[in-house]
Design a protein around this motif. Sequence first.
Motif, PDB file in Angstrom:
ATOM      1  N   ALA A  11       8.742 -10.780  -6.218  1.00 30.88           N
ATOM      2  CA  ALA A  11       8.352  -9.572  -5.495  1.00 30.88           C
ATOM      3  C   ALA A  11       8.104  -9.888  -4.031  1.00 30.88           C
ATOM      4  O   ALA A  11       7.753 -11.025  -3.667  1.00 30.88           O
ATOM      5  CB  ALA A  11       7.101  -8.961  -6.124  1.00 30.88           C
ATOM      6  N   ASP A  12       8.247  -8.879  -3.166  1.00 31.11           N
ATOM      7  CA  ASP A  12       8.040  -9.087  -1.740  1.00 31.11           C
ATOM      8  C   ASP A  12       6.580  -8.887  -1.326  1.00 31.11           C
ATOM      9  O   ASP A  12       6.269  -8.901  -0.142  1.00 31.11           O
ATOM     10  CB  ASP A  12       8.951  -8.172  -0.919  1.00 31.11           C
ATOM     11  CG  ASP A  12       8.713  -6.694  -1.232  1.00 31.11           C
ATOM     12  OD1 ASP A  12       7.785  -6.385  -2.013  1.00 31.11           O
ATOM     13  OD2 ASP A  12       9.458  -5.858  -0.695  1.00 31.11           O
ATOM     14  N   GLY A  13       5.697  -8.699  -2.288  1.00 32.56           N
ATOM     15  CA  GLY A  13       4.288  -8.538  -1.982  1.00 32.56           C
ATOM     16  C   GLY A  13       3.511  -8.186  -3.230  1.00 32.56           C
ATOM     17  O   GLY A  13       4.087  -7.868  -4.286  1.00 32.56           O
ATOM     18  N   PRO A  14       2.176  -8.223  -3.160  1.00 32.72           N
ATOM     19  CA  PRO A  14       1.358  -7.957  -4.348  1.00 32.72           C
ATOM     20  C   PRO A  14       1.504  -6.547  -4.887  1.00 32.72           C
ATOM     21  O   PRO A  14       1.420  -6.344  -6.104  1.00 32.72           O
ATOM     22  CB  PRO A  14      -0.066  -8.236  -3.858  1.00 32.72           C
ATOM     23  CG  PRO A  14      -0.003  -8.120  -2.375  1.00 32.72           C
ATOM     24  CD  PRO A  14       1.358  -8.581  -1.990  1.00 32.72           C
ATOM     25  N   ALA A  15       1.703  -5.557  -4.034  1.00 30.27           N
ATOM     26  CA  ALA A  15       1.857  -4.187  -4.520  1.00 30.27           C
ATOM     27  C   ALA A  15       3.081  -4.059  -5.403  1.00 30.27           C
ATOM     28  O   ALA A  15       3.033  -3.444  -6.480  1.00 30.27           O
ATOM     29  CB  ALA A  15       1.937  -3.215  -3.345  1.00 30.27           C
ATOM     30  N   ALA A  47      -2.457 -10.540   2.017  1.00 30.21           N
ATOM     31  CA  ALA A  47      -1.925  -9.246   1.597  1.00 30.21           C
ATOM     32  C   ALA A  47      -2.418  -9.002   0.177  1.00 30.21           C
ATOM     33  O   ALA A  47      -2.374  -9.904  -0.667  1.00 30.21           O
ATOM     34  CB  ALA A  47      -0.397  -9.257   1.642  1.00 30.21           C
ATOM     35  N   TYR A  48      -2.903  -7.805  -0.105  1.00 28.38           N
ATOM     36  CA  TYR A  48      -3.523  -7.575  -1.403  1.00 28.38           C
ATOM     37  C   TYR A  48      -3.262  -6.161  -1.897  1.00 28.38           C
ATOM     38  O   TYR A  48      -2.966  -5.233  -1.134  1.00 28.38           O
ATOM     39  CB  TYR A  48      -5.030  -7.832  -1.340  1.00 28.38           C
ATOM     40  CG  TYR A  48      -5.802  -6.934  -0.389  1.00 28.38           C
ATOM     41  CD1 TYR A  48      -6.380  -5.749  -0.843  1.00 28.38           C
ATOM     42  CD2 TYR A  48      -5.953  -7.275   0.958  1.00 28.38           C
ATOM     43  CE1 TYR A  48      -7.089  -4.922   0.029  1.00 28.38           C
ATOM     44  CE2 TYR A  48      -6.662  -6.456   1.832  1.00 28.38           C
ATOM     45  CZ  TYR A  48      -7.226  -5.286   1.354  1.00 28.38           C
ATOM     46  OH  TYR A  48      -7.933  -4.467   2.206  1.00 28.38           O
ATOM     47  N   SER A  49      -3.389  -6.002  -3.222  1.00 27.11           N
ATOM     48  CA  SER A  49      -3.268  -4.700  -3.868  1.00 27.11           C
ATOM     49  C   SER A  49      -4.079  -4.745  -5.152  1.00 27.11           C
ATOM     50  O   SER A  49      -4.146  -5.788  -5.822  1.00 27.11           O
ATOM     51  CB  SER A  49      -1.802  -4.372  -4.182  1.00 27.11           C
ATOM     52  OG  SER A  49      -1.679  -3.071  -4.721  1.00 27.11           O
ATOM     53  N   PRO A 108       1.281   8.984 -15.624  1.00 27.18           N
ATOM     54  CA  PRO A 108       2.453   9.163 -16.498  1.00 27.18           C
ATOM     55  C   PRO A 108       3.768   8.852 -15.793  1.00 27.18           C
ATOM     56  O   PRO A 108       4.758   8.509 -16.436  1.00 27.18           O
ATOM     57  CB  PRO A 108       2.375  10.647 -16.885  1.00 27.18           C
ATOM     58  CG  PRO A 108       1.585  11.289 -15.788  1.00 27.18           C
ATOM     59  CD  PRO A 108       0.601  10.251 -15.324  1.00 27.18           C
ATOM     60  N   GLU A 109       3.782   8.963 -14.454  1.00 28.13           N
ATOM     61  CA  GLU A 109       5.012   8.695 -13.723  1.00 28.13           C
ATOM     62  C   GLU A 109       4.829   7.482 -12.812  1.00 28.13           C
ATOM     63  O   GLU A 109       3.709   7.085 -12.501  1.00 28.13           O
ATOM     64  CB  GLU A 109       5.420   9.919 -12.880  1.00 28.13           C
ATOM     65  CG  GLU A 109       4.552  10.174 -11.646  1.00 28.13           C
ATOM     66  CD  GLU A 109       3.184  10.742 -11.950  1.00 28.13           C
ATOM     67  OE1 GLU A 109       2.322  10.764 -11.054  1.00 28.13           O
ATOM     68  OE2 GLU A 109       2.969  11.169 -13.102  1.00 28.13           O
ATOM     69  N   HIS A 110       5.954   6.888 -12.403  1.00 32.92           N
ATOM     70  CA  HIS A 110       5.889   5.719 -11.526  1.00 32.92           C
ATOM     71  C   HIS A 110       5.625   6.150 -10.082  1.00 32.92           C
ATOM     72  O   HIS A 110       6.303   7.016  -9.537  1.00 32.92           O
ATOM     73  CB  HIS A 110       7.197   4.933 -11.587  1.00 32.92           C
ATOM     74  CG  HIS A 110       7.250   3.800 -10.608  1.00 32.92           C
ATOM     75  ND1 HIS A 110       6.440   2.692 -10.719  1.00 32.92           N
ATOM     76  CD2 HIS A 110       7.992   3.619  -9.478  1.00 32.92           C
ATOM     77  CE1 HIS A 110       6.695   1.869  -9.715  1.00 32.92           C
ATOM     78  NE2 HIS A 110       7.619   2.408  -8.944  1.00 32.92           N
ATOM     79  N   VAL A 111       4.616   5.548  -9.472  1.00 30.78           N
ATOM     80  CA  VAL A 111       4.272   5.806  -8.075  1.00 30.78           C
ATOM     81  C   VAL A 111       4.081   4.461  -7.392  1.00 30.78           C
ATOM     82  O   VAL A 111       3.478   3.540  -7.959  1.00 30.78           O
ATOM     83  CB  VAL A 111       2.975   6.644  -7.953  1.00 30.78           C
ATOM     84  CG1 VAL A 111       2.590   6.834  -6.488  1.00 30.78           C
ATOM     85  CG2 VAL A 111       3.150   7.997  -8.631  1.00 30.78           C
ATOM     86  N   ALA A 112       4.605   4.329  -6.173  1.00 33.16           N
ATOM     87  CA  ALA A 112       4.450   3.073  -5.429  1.00 33.16           C
ATOM     88  C   ALA A 112       2.968   2.790  -5.198  1.00 33.16           C
ATOM     89  O   ALA A 112       2.193   3.696  -4.874  1.00 33.16           O
ATOM     90  CB  ALA A 112       5.185   3.167  -4.100  1.00 33.16           C
ATOM     91  N   ARG A 113       2.587   1.543  -5.367  1.00 29.98           N
ATOM     92  CA  ARG A 113       1.178   1.158  -5.184  1.00 29.98           C
ATOM     93  C   ARG A 113       0.914   0.790  -3.724  1.00 29.98           C
ATOM     94  O   ARG A 113       1.797   0.295  -3.019  1.00 29.98           O
ATOM     95  CB  ARG A 113       0.814  -0.003  -6.106  1.00 29.98           C
ATOM     96  CG  ARG A 113       0.763   0.401  -7.570  1.00 29.98           C
ATOM     97  CD  ARG A 113       0.187  -0.679  -8.464  1.00 29.98           C
ATOM     98  NE  ARG A 113       0.062  -0.211  -9.836  1.00 29.98           N
ATOM     99  CZ  ARG A 113      -0.988   0.426 -10.331  1.00 29.98           C
ATOM    100  NH1 ARG A 113      -2.034   0.652  -9.551  1.00 29.98           N
ATOM    101  NH2 ARG A 113      -1.008   0.829 -11.593  1.00 29.98           N
ATOM    102  N   PRO A 114      -0.319   0.993  -3.253  1.00 32.05           N
ATOM    103  CA  PRO A 114      -0.651   0.671  -1.865  1.00 32.05           C
ATOM    104  C   PRO A 114      -0.829  -0.834  -1.672  1.00 32.05           C
ATOM    105  O   PRO A 114      -1.102  -1.574  -2.623  1.00 32.05           O
ATOM    106  CB  PRO A 114      -1.972   1.404  -1.645  1.00 32.05           C
ATOM    107  CG  PRO A 114      -2.611   1.428  -3.000  1.00 32.05           C
ATOM    108  CD  PRO A 114      -1.465   1.594  -3.966  1.00 32.05           C
ATOM    109  N   GLN A 115      -0.685  -1.261  -0.454  1.00 29.29           N
ATOM    110  CA  GLN A 115      -0.903  -2.668  -0.100  1.00 29.29           C
ATOM    111  C   GLN A 115      -1.556  -2.710   1.272  1.00 29.29           C
ATOM    112  O   GLN A 115      -1.250  -1.904   2.150  1.00 29.29           O
ATOM    113  CB  GLN A 115       0.429  -3.423  -0.075  1.00 29.29           C
ATOM    114  CG  GLN A 115       0.313  -4.902   0.293  1.00 29.29           C
ATOM    115  CD  GLN A 115       1.623  -5.642   0.095  1.00 29.29           C
ATOM    116  OE1 GLN A 115       2.206  -5.606  -0.998  1.00 29.29           O
ATOM    117  NE2 GLN A 115       2.098  -6.307   1.147  1.00 29.29           N
TER     118      GLN A 115
END
Length: 408
Positions: A257-261, A295-297, A328-335
């Motif tokens: 992955a390109d980051g923790p999020a 960098a964190y999430s 219920p749906e996929h949503v991008a997580r914040p970072q």
Amino acid sequence: MTDPEIDYAAVFQTLPGMVALLSPDLVFLDANEEFLRTAGRTREQVIGWYLFDAFPDNPNDAGASGVRNLHASLRRVLATGERDTMALQRYDVESAERPGEWQERYWSPINAPVLDSDGRVVLIVHRVAEVTELIVARGAPDGSRTRVLEAELYTRARELQEVNDRLRQAHNREREVALALQEAMLPAPGDIGHHRAAVRYRPAVGALNVCGDWYDLVDLPGDRIAVAVGDVVGHGLHAAGVMGLLRSALSAASLVADGPARALEVLGLYARSVQGAENTTAVETYIDWDTHTLAYSSAGHLPPALLHLRGDVEYLDQATDPPLGARPEHVARPQAATGFTEGDTLVLYTDGLVERRREDIDVGLARLTRALTRHRGSAPEALADAILLDLLPPGGSTDDTALLVVRL
């Protein structure tokens, strides 16, 4: 109209049932009038005495088990911080008027803890109902029928106690297996690359309260590592198995992955296919020594703590999202990202370290802040030990605890 002032000491003394207060060392601190009257003792014969010196087993009964059973119940209360209701007990009492003469007595005890603000047991309320007359009914016209009933009830009580003992032994065996599984699946403690790190796992007290928490360290390309902690809902062998699956999946996702999020997004998608993974919390931090950035999430987890070399503590709480599987749906997580200075310390932990029943989480985080400030400058291993010593109750926590400390 003002509320009347209540004299709780007077209320305690006049309670209609038998109630005594014990210290964690099982010394009588107080007993109400009904307790003393029914036990046939004066305050001088009880207050300040060790419980089992004041009320020992009947030496004339080779099968006496009152002391053993009561001691086991009180140990459970001290270890778990939870109320324990005992099965019917035969516990003979020596006559106060005729030393050496023992009276056959039957009791139904309940032991309840009083906790301080840190969740430690500081007092045990020992409430007892005497049921001797219901079982023995001395002087009843049909004594033979009464004795048959007495023997039957006593036998049933012993059988129930034996069943409870077997269940507890089975639970303890499952706990041992779960702990072994936990140790096999968590990475070995130690430094990662040339960076100093310390990890700790403390199982919860209680037969099955173990194996929901994990930690992880992954070596990334460049002068970078990924560190994470997580907490699976539930306890026992199933939670240990889910923990192992999620930890391994996050390790693999962190490598690509390109980051923790993004790593947590992949983990969340995977968690949908794992029964028991719903509402798992996790937090991951990528540490980059080339750019001196973190960098964190967070997926519903408590924020990592960044102990600065100057002594202040910063909580990384700017990228928090719901736990895994909560949407219920996929949503991008914040970072989010923040800088660090060489010599700072990053601390990740699970809720067993800071959460206590009936206490706001901010109180626990304030305790962690004080501990980190007090022990700043300590090496990771020493800091990890000091944090556990300062924050965990002496008898252990009712939730397992994972802790990860990295010197930056």
